[in-house]
Write a protein that holds these residues in place. Structure first.
Motif: not given
Length: 208
Positions: A71-95
């Motif tokens: 749930l912590t990593l998903c919260g971080i990933a959602l925050l990253v995904l919600g900021k356009p222009g920021r790469p999200s692959k690392a956050a998706m791998v982390a979950i």
């Protein structure tokens, strides 16, 4: 042909980027559903941590280590995904990381004892997951909507994982069952099902 996601990211970063204070508005519904599920299950069920007298801290530690990390990593990933222009692959791998030790322990259990899906309280566990996961998923969707996600399927999938992880976190202290086979069937499968629901509904629920 210009990639539509690139165009959306550019437009969002120029005119639809989250405003100051958006992180707090994003976190509020996520924390609210976590508290709601924890309090709700405590009011309905008795015997929190009762299994510790029999099994010690091991089973609850395994469950919480997985669910809280997810749930912590998903919260971080959602925050990253919600900021356009920021790469999200690392956050998706982390979950995916919390799943690795669980699957390793499951493989070890299967190699030693075979498939053991025992558990007299599986109905209560499944009911708790089915009731609380959509509630927490809704909170994650509301939080994501305060930001500006452009990859809506990916954000929906993460919101679904968050919903399932919150449900598991809230119910785990009341679960007397142990064994990785039980965890895989009555926790992981509902969590992954919720992720699939989020992936399917993300474009509809998160579109601007």
């Amino acid at each position: 042909m210009t990639n539509i996601n690139t165009v959306l990211d550019q437009l969002a970063s120029e005119g639809a980027a989250p405003q100051t204070g958006s992180t707090l508005r994003f976190a509020a519904p996520l924390l609210a559903v976590l508290a709601l599920c924890a309090v709700g299950v405590a009011l309905v069920l008795d015997g929190a941590f009762a299994s510790m007298a029999r099994d010690g801290m091991g089973p609850i530690a395994v469950k919480w280590s997985f669910s809280v990390a997810l749930l912590t990593l998903c919260g971080i990933a959602l925050l990253v995904l919600g900021k356009p222009g920021r790469p999200s692959k690392a956050a998706m791998v982390a979950i995916s990381v919390p799943f690795v030790p669980i699957l390793a322990l499951l493989a070890l259990e299967l190699s030693i004892a075979g498939p053991l899906f025992y558990g007299e309280t599986w109905r209560e566990c499944l009911a708790a997951m089915l009731v609380m996961s959509p509630i927490a998923f809704t909170g994650a969707i509301l939080g994501a909507r305060t930001l500006a996600p452009t990859n809506l399927r990916r954000a929906g999938l993460v919101a679904g994982l968050f919903g399932g992880a919150v449900a598991m976190t809230a119910y785990a202290p009341f679960c007397p069952e142990r064994g990785m086979g039980y965890l895989a069937v009555f926790y992981l499968l509902p969590i992954l099902t919720m992720a699939g629901v989020g992936w399917a509904l993300g474009p509809r629920l998160l579109r601007w």
